[in-house]
Write a protein that holds these residues in place. Structure first.
Motif, PDB file in Angstrom:
ATOM      1  N   ARG A 173       0.844  -1.201   0.000  1.00 22.88           N
ATOM      2  CA  ARG A 173       0.000   0.000   0.000  1.00 22.88           C
ATOM      3  C   ARG A 173       0.872   1.240   0.000  1.00 22.88           C
ATOM      4  O   ARG A 173       1.393   1.661   1.032  1.00 22.88           O
ATOM      5  CB  ARG A 173      -0.892   0.030   1.244  1.00 22.88           C
ATOM      6  CG  ARG A 173      -2.052  -0.904   1.171  1.00 22.88           C
ATOM      7  CD  ARG A 173      -3.012  -0.595   2.296  1.00 22.88           C
ATOM      8  NE  ARG A 173      -4.047  -1.591   2.401  1.00 22.88           N
ATOM      9  CZ  ARG A 173      -5.156  -1.570   1.683  1.00 22.88           C
ATOM     10  NH1 ARG A 173      -5.354  -0.610   0.817  1.00 22.88           N
ATOM     11  NH2 ARG A 173      -6.073  -2.497   1.861  1.00 22.88           N
ATOM     12  N   ARG A 178       3.583   5.892   2.754  1.00 17.54           N
ATOM     13  CA  ARG A 178       3.959   7.300   2.895  1.00 17.54           C
ATOM     14  C   ARG A 178       3.477   7.853   4.237  1.00 17.54           C
ATOM     15  O   ARG A 178       4.157   8.654   4.870  1.00 17.54           O
ATOM     16  CB  ARG A 178       3.353   8.120   1.756  1.00 17.54           C
ATOM     17  CG  ARG A 178       3.890   7.736   0.393  1.00 17.54           C
ATOM     18  CD  ARG A 178       3.345   8.658  -0.679  1.00 17.54           C
ATOM     19  NE  ARG A 178       3.819  10.019  -0.530  1.00 17.54           N
ATOM     20  CZ  ARG A 178       3.287  11.071  -1.140  1.00 17.54           C
ATOM     21  NH1 ARG A 178       2.235  10.914  -1.929  1.00 17.54           N
ATOM     22  NH2 ARG A 178       3.774  12.268  -0.960  1.00 17.54           N
TER      23      ARG A 178
ATOM     24  N   VAL B  54      -2.552  16.267   4.936  1.00 23.51           N
ATOM     25  CA  VAL B  54      -1.298  15.499   4.953  1.00 23.51           C
ATOM     26  C   VAL B  54      -0.587  15.498   3.601  1.00 23.51           C
ATOM     27  O   VAL B  54       0.558  15.064   3.499  1.00 23.51           O
ATOM     28  CB  VAL B  54      -1.495  14.027   5.402  1.00 23.51           C
ATOM     29  CG1 VAL B  54      -2.065  13.982   6.806  1.00 23.51           C
ATOM     30  CG2 VAL B  54      -2.369  13.262   4.440  1.00 23.51           C
ATOM     31  N   GLY B  55      -1.265  15.949   2.544  1.00 26.71           N
ATOM     32  CA  GLY B  55      -0.588  16.038   1.256  1.00 26.71           C
ATOM     33  C   GLY B  55      -0.901  14.918   0.289  1.00 26.71           C
ATOM     34  O   GLY B  55      -0.245  14.795  -0.734  1.00 26.71           O
ATOM     35  N   LEU B  56      -1.900  14.096   0.580  1.00 28.03           N
ATOM     36  CA  LEU B  56      -2.286  13.056  -0.383  1.00 28.03           C
ATOM     37  C   LEU B  56      -3.151  13.642  -1.490  1.00 28.03           C
ATOM     38  O   LEU B  56      -3.313  13.043  -2.550  1.00 28.03           O
ATOM     39  CB  LEU B  56      -3.022  11.907   0.317  1.00 28.03           C
ATOM     40  CG  LEU B  56      -2.169  11.021   1.228  1.00 28.03           C
ATOM     41  CD1 LEU B  56      -3.019   9.973   1.928  1.00 28.03           C
ATOM     42  CD2 LEU B  56      -1.065  10.333   0.432  1.00 28.03           C
ATOM     43  N   ARG B  75       3.635  16.855   2.487  1.00 27.79           N
ATOM     44  CA  ARG B  75       3.964  15.493   2.056  1.00 27.79           C
ATOM     45  C   ARG B  75       3.812  14.606   3.283  1.00 27.79           C
ATOM     46  O   ARG B  75       4.411  14.882   4.316  1.00 27.79           O
ATOM     47  CB  ARG B  75       5.412  15.397   1.584  1.00 27.79           C
ATOM     48  CG  ARG B  75       5.656  15.956   0.210  1.00 27.79           C
ATOM     49  CD  ARG B  75       7.150  16.148   0.049  1.00 27.79           C
ATOM     50  NE  ARG B  75       7.478  16.421  -1.337  1.00 27.79           N
ATOM     51  CZ  ARG B  75       7.799  15.474  -2.219  1.00 27.79           C
ATOM     52  NH1 ARG B  75       7.859  14.208  -1.838  1.00 27.79           N
ATOM     53  NH2 ARG B  75       8.080  15.776  -3.454  1.00 27.79           N
ATOM     54  N   PRO B  76       3.036  13.527   3.139  1.00 32.85           N
ATOM     55  CA  PRO B  76       2.776  12.697   4.325  1.00 32.85           C
ATOM     56  C   PRO B  76       4.040  12.170   4.979  1.00 32.85           C
ATOM     57  O   PRO B  76       4.151  12.150   6.200  1.00 32.85           O
ATOM     58  CB  PRO B  76       1.914  11.550   3.784  1.00 32.85           C
ATOM     59  CG  PRO B  76       1.969  11.640   2.309  1.00 32.85           C
ATOM     60  CD  PRO B  76       2.343  13.037   1.945  1.00 32.85           C
ATOM     61  N   GLU B  77       5.036  11.761   4.146  1.00 26.92           N
ATOM     62  CA  GLU B  77       6.229  11.137   4.731  1.00 26.92           C
ATOM     63  C   GLU B  77       7.052  12.143   5.517  1.00 26.92           C
ATOM     64  O   GLU B  77       7.824  11.764   6.386  1.00 26.92           O
ATOM     65  CB  GLU B  77       7.061  10.431   3.655  1.00 26.92           C
ATOM     66  CG  GLU B  77       7.577  11.291   2.523  1.00 26.92           C
ATOM     67  CD  GLU B  77       6.612  11.334   1.336  1.00 26.92           C
ATOM     68  OE1 GLU B  77       5.378  11.221   1.551  1.00 26.92           O
ATOM     69  OE2 GLU B  77       7.072  11.509   0.193  1.00 26.92           O
ATOM     70  N   VAL B  80       4.689  13.229   9.004  1.00 24.20           N
ATOM     71  CA  VAL B  80       4.627  12.254  10.084  1.00 24.20           C
ATOM     72  C   VAL B  80       5.880  12.357  10.952  1.00 24.20           C
ATOM     73  O   VAL B  80       5.847  12.123  12.158  1.00 24.20           O
ATOM     74  CB  VAL B  80       4.414  10.822   9.535  1.00 24.20           C
ATOM     75  CG1 VAL B  80       5.661  10.293   8.855  1.00 24.20           C
ATOM     76  CG2 VAL B  80       3.968   9.882  10.632  1.00 24.20           C
ATOM     77  N   ARG B  81       6.983  12.778  10.341  1.00 27.49           N
ATOM     78  CA  ARG B  81       8.206  12.971  11.126  1.00 27.49           C
ATOM     79  C   ARG B  81       8.119  14.206  12.017  1.00 27.49           C
ATOM     80  O   ARG B  81       8.914  14.379  12.920  1.00 27.49           O
ATOM     81  CB  ARG B  81       9.416  13.110  10.184  1.00 27.49           C
ATOM     82  CG  ARG B  81       9.780  11.790   9.517  1.00 27.49           C
ATOM     83  CD  ARG B  81      10.599  12.006   8.260  1.00 27.49           C
ATOM     84  NE  ARG B  81      10.530  10.819   7.414  1.00 27.49           N
ATOM     85  CZ  ARG B  81      11.526   9.960   7.238  1.00 27.49           C
ATOM     86  NH1 ARG B  81      12.671  10.167   7.826  1.00 27.49           N
ATOM     87  NH2 ARG B  81      11.391   8.901   6.481  1.00 27.49           N
ATOM     88  N   LEU B  86      -1.918  10.419  10.316  1.00 30.02           N
ATOM     89  CA  LEU B  86      -3.299  10.203   9.853  1.00 30.02           C
ATOM     90  C   LEU B  86      -3.669   8.729   9.977  1.00 30.02           C
ATOM     91  O   LEU B  86      -2.910   7.851   9.559  1.00 30.02           O
ATOM     92  CB  LEU B  86      -3.430  10.632   8.381  1.00 30.02           C
ATOM     93  CG  LEU B  86      -4.720  10.221   7.645  1.00 30.02           C
ATOM     94  CD1 LEU B  86      -5.941  10.926   8.208  1.00 30.02           C
ATOM     95  CD2 LEU B  86      -4.604  10.488   6.146  1.00 30.02           C
ATOM     96  N   LEU B  92      -6.208   1.114   5.565  1.00 30.81           N
ATOM     97  CA  LEU B  92      -4.976   0.944   4.783  1.00 30.81           C
ATOM     98  C   LEU B  92      -3.864   0.242   5.550  1.00 30.81           C
ATOM     99  O   LEU B  92      -2.737   0.710   5.598  1.00 30.81           O
ATOM    100  CB  LEU B  92      -4.465   2.294   4.253  1.00 30.81           C
ATOM    101  CG  LEU B  92      -5.420   3.130   3.426  1.00 30.81           C
ATOM    102  CD1 LEU B  92      -4.666   4.301   2.792  1.00 30.81           C
ATOM    103  CD2 LEU B  92      -6.077   2.317   2.326  1.00 30.81           C
ATOM    104  N   LEU B 105       6.403  -0.637  11.615  1.00 34.49           N
ATOM    105  CA  LEU B 105       6.493   0.270  10.468  1.00 34.49           C
ATOM    106  C   LEU B 105       5.942   1.650  10.809  1.00 34.49           C
ATOM    107  O   LEU B 105       6.368   2.656  10.232  1.00 34.49           O
ATOM    108  CB  LEU B 105       5.737  -0.309   9.271  1.00 34.49           C
ATOM    109  CG  LEU B 105       6.525  -1.336   8.455  1.00 34.49           C
ATOM    110  CD1 LEU B 105       5.596  -2.153   7.572  1.00 34.49           C
ATOM    111  CD2 LEU B 105       7.578  -0.641   7.600  1.00 34.49           C
ATOM    112  N   GLY B 106       5.011   1.692  11.754  1.00 34.91           N
ATOM    113  CA  GLY B 106       4.470   2.980  12.168  1.00 34.91           C
ATOM    114  C   GLY B 106       5.534   3.913  12.710  1.00 34.91           C
ATOM    115  O   GLY B 106       5.404   5.132  12.644  1.00 34.91           O
ATOM    116  N   TYR B 108       8.580   3.980  11.520  1.00 33.94           N
ATOM    117  CA  TYR B 108       9.647   4.039  10.508  1.00 33.94           C
ATOM    118  C   TYR B 108      10.246   5.438  10.383  1.00 33.94           C
ATOM    119  O   TYR B 108      11.447   5.604  10.243  1.00 33.94           O
ATOM    120  CB  TYR B 108       9.115   3.582   9.149  1.00 33.94           C
ATOM    121  CG  TYR B 108      10.204   3.428   8.121  1.00 33.94           C
ATOM    122  CD1 TYR B 108      10.967   2.265   8.061  1.00 33.94           C
ATOM    123  CD2 TYR B 108      10.503   4.451   7.229  1.00 33.94           C
ATOM    124  CE1 TYR B 108      11.980   2.125   7.141  1.00 33.94           C
ATOM    125  CE2 TYR B 108      11.534   4.312   6.298  1.00 33.94           C
ATOM    126  CZ  TYR B 108      12.260   3.151   6.264  1.00 33.94           C
ATOM    127  OH  TYR B 108      13.275   3.023   5.347  1.00 33.94           O
ATOM    128  N   GLY B 109       9.382   6.454  10.465  1.00 31.94           N
ATOM    129  CA  GLY B 109       9.833   7.830  10.271  1.00 31.94           C
ATOM    130  C   GLY B 109      10.763   8.332  11.363  1.00 31.94           C
ATOM    131  O   GLY B 109      11.375   9.389  11.222  1.00 31.94           O
TER     132      GLY B 109
END
Lengths: 290, 248
Positions: A173, A178, B54-56, B75-77, B80-81, B86, B92, B105-106, B108-109
């Motif tokens: 996904r 992202r 969030v920029g999507l 930009r979401p990535e 989140v940092r 979101l 998802l 993975l949550g 990851y940032g």
């Protein structure tokens, strides 16, 4: 019996090469949803660059590693400079760009390397191993060993590292990846680099047996694509199985029927799978598992 | 709450997909520590609002400011940092991956601090949703709907957000599960997390919120303290009534 074993060895040898190419298709497909039709050209670049580097006086192991690294870098550059600006993340457009990219890479190879077939020395000099009435060339052992090594390394990357998990997450996904802070664009670049590196590895490993030339990419691309489709594109494990299976089918068809059938097998497999089981014969339907 | 710089501020934001503009001139503020609910019917633009923040979905005009600084291209990535997470519509999740992988993975940032953040945030998520610890080794897609929603919230919390955006957390869930998720939101708020919540279930959302905004066809048509909106005659007839008729 020894005849059967000899066909088996030949099939698994070519099958390993197809498996590496199929893995390349699978990795890019998982990251983008698109087929990278330039995959065969990375195979060609690996072999040709390795030959060129040895011509420049590099020892073979150094030349091999350099050729694989250079091809991986070309794969990354191809994604950054051509695929992304032209196609964005539309799979259909990516496919078009890779078809065009394949032509460009082939013509560049013709320009820089010339039209001649080139030979690479075997990694280890020596007579073939003989057992049970079968001869196995030492280079074949190299092909098996390197393929196994690549598959294990890839599995460890995907399963055991945070970066590999992030690649899998992006494949599953993209938007959600992202949202947790993964740079999805970079994951696509890395996927192209990995796929190119695997293609180059195959090209380097097989070059001592087959020789190589600027035009070898297209045919091997079809074989690798057929193998990836046979495995149900998107799943690395079944892609490897698809490669080995295709190699065996070819080898037995050529051995027991007529050598002329060898190259037709991949196309027959491709058509049959796409007509009968478009999800692939080996993977569970509709599952992308990376 | 309105005197200090708001944590999130949207001014005259327009956004949409392709040729269609979905959000028209949106103004919205979320103060530090608040729980703000955006309510409205299906198709009012609520999800697009969160995706735009969030920029999507790209911003066409207007400004979004987060922590007092303008975010030129969200930009979401990156966000989140910076503490903006979101919980998306439809959750998802990374379905074939395990619950633990999803949670890890949550974080990851977090980059270099990933290990420390993971340990700390995982303890908090497990305390909030103990069922996730029991299911740690199961693929996310095998969880029940309620557990998946908890995992989606948990995954977002792994980044230790200052501002948590939630898109329809009650959608398709049984009342008991909804109650559990909203009590978790109350708990998070008590811990100091600011929350912007988008909900079709207006009554539920407003009961838990400090303030609310009502959206209709891409515009904010009404806003105010949640208690006032709950008591407001027009809101009662249009949204709270509609909620009963739809029964969702």
């Amino acid at each position: 019996m020894s005849e059967f074993l000899q066909f088996l060895v030949a099939g698994l040898k070519n099958g390993s090469i197809y498996a590496l190419i199929a893995l390349g298709f699978t990795i890019v497909y998982a990251a983008t949803g698109a087929i990278n039709f330039a995959q065969g050209e990375f195979f060609m670049l690996g072999g040709m660059l390795c030959v060129s580097f040895t011509d420049l006086g590099m020892p073979l192991p150094v030349a091999a590693v350099a050729a694989i690294a250079a091809t991986a870098a070309i794969g990354a550059a191809f994604e950054l400079l051509a695929v992304r600006p032209i196609a964005g993340d539309s799979p259909l457009r990516i496919i078009m760009v890779t078809i065009g990219g394949a032509v460009v890479l082939r013509q560049l190879a013709l320009h820089f390397f010339g039209p001649d077939e080139r030979a690479l020395a075997p990694f280890t000099e020596g007579a073939s191993l003989k057992a049970f009435g079968v001869a196995v060339e030492l280079q074949t052992l190299w092909i098996w060993g390197l393929t196994a090594l690549a598959v294990v390394a890839l599995a460890l990357l995907y399963r055991k590292t945070a970066f590999g998990r992030a690649m899998r997450a992006t494949a599953i996904r993209r938007d959600a990846a992202r949202l947790v802070g993964i740079n999805a664009g970079m994951m696509v670049t890395v996927a192209f680099a990995l796929a190119a590196g695997l293609g180059a590895l195959a090209g380097v490993a097989v070059a001592p047996l087959t020789q190589t030339a600027f035009g070898v990419g297209a045919a091997i691309g079809v074989k690798g694509f057929a193998a990836a489709i046979l495995g149900g594109i998107g799943n690395p494990i079944t892609a490897v199985a698809g490669g080995l299976l295709l190699g065996l089918l070819e080898s037995f068809a050529a051995g027991y029927f007529d050598p002329a059938y060898k190259d037709g097998v991949a196309l027959v497999v491709l058509l049959v799978v796409l007509f009968v089981a478009p999800q692939g014969l080996l993977a569970k339907a509709g599952r992308v598992k990376v | 709450m309105s005197e200090a710089t708001p944590l999130l501020e949207l001014a005259s934001v327009r956004a949409g997909y392709g040729h269609a503009e979905v959000l028209h001139d949106i103004d919205l503020t979320v103060g530090e520590g608040e729980l703000v609910a955006v309510i409205g019917a299906n198709g009012a633009g609520k999800s697009t609002l969160l995706k735009t923040i969030v920029g999507l979905v790209p911003v066409r005009s207007g400004t979004i400011a987060y922590r007092g600084a303008r975010v030129a291209t969200p930009r979401p990535e990156r966000l989140v940092r910076k503490g903006l997470a979101l919980v998306p519509e439809g959750r998802l999740l990374f379905g074939p991956m395990t619950v633990r992988d999803n949670l890890e993975l949550g974080a990851y940032g977090a980059g270099r601090e990933r290990r420390a953040v993971t340990t700390r945030a995982l303890a908090r998520v497990n305390e909030l949703f103990p069922v996730l610890e029991e299911r740690a080794d199961q693929p996310a897609e095998t969880l029940s709907g309620g557990e998946q929603q908890m995992l989606a919230v948990g995954r977002a919390l792994m980044s230790e957000p200052r501002l948590l955006l939630l898109d329809e957390p009650s959608l398709g869930l049984a009342p008991l599960v909804i109650a559990e998720i909203f009590s978790a939101l109350d708990e998070l708020r008590a811990q100091g997390v600011t929350i912007l919540l988008v909900e079709q279930d207006a009554r539920l959302a407003l009961r838990h919120a400090d303030r609310g905004s009502v959206m209709r066809t891409g515009r904010v048509v009404l806003e105010g303290p949640a208690a006032d909106l709950l008591a407001d005659e027009s809101v009662r007839t249009i949204y709270l009534g509609a909620w009963h008729q739809e029964g969702s």
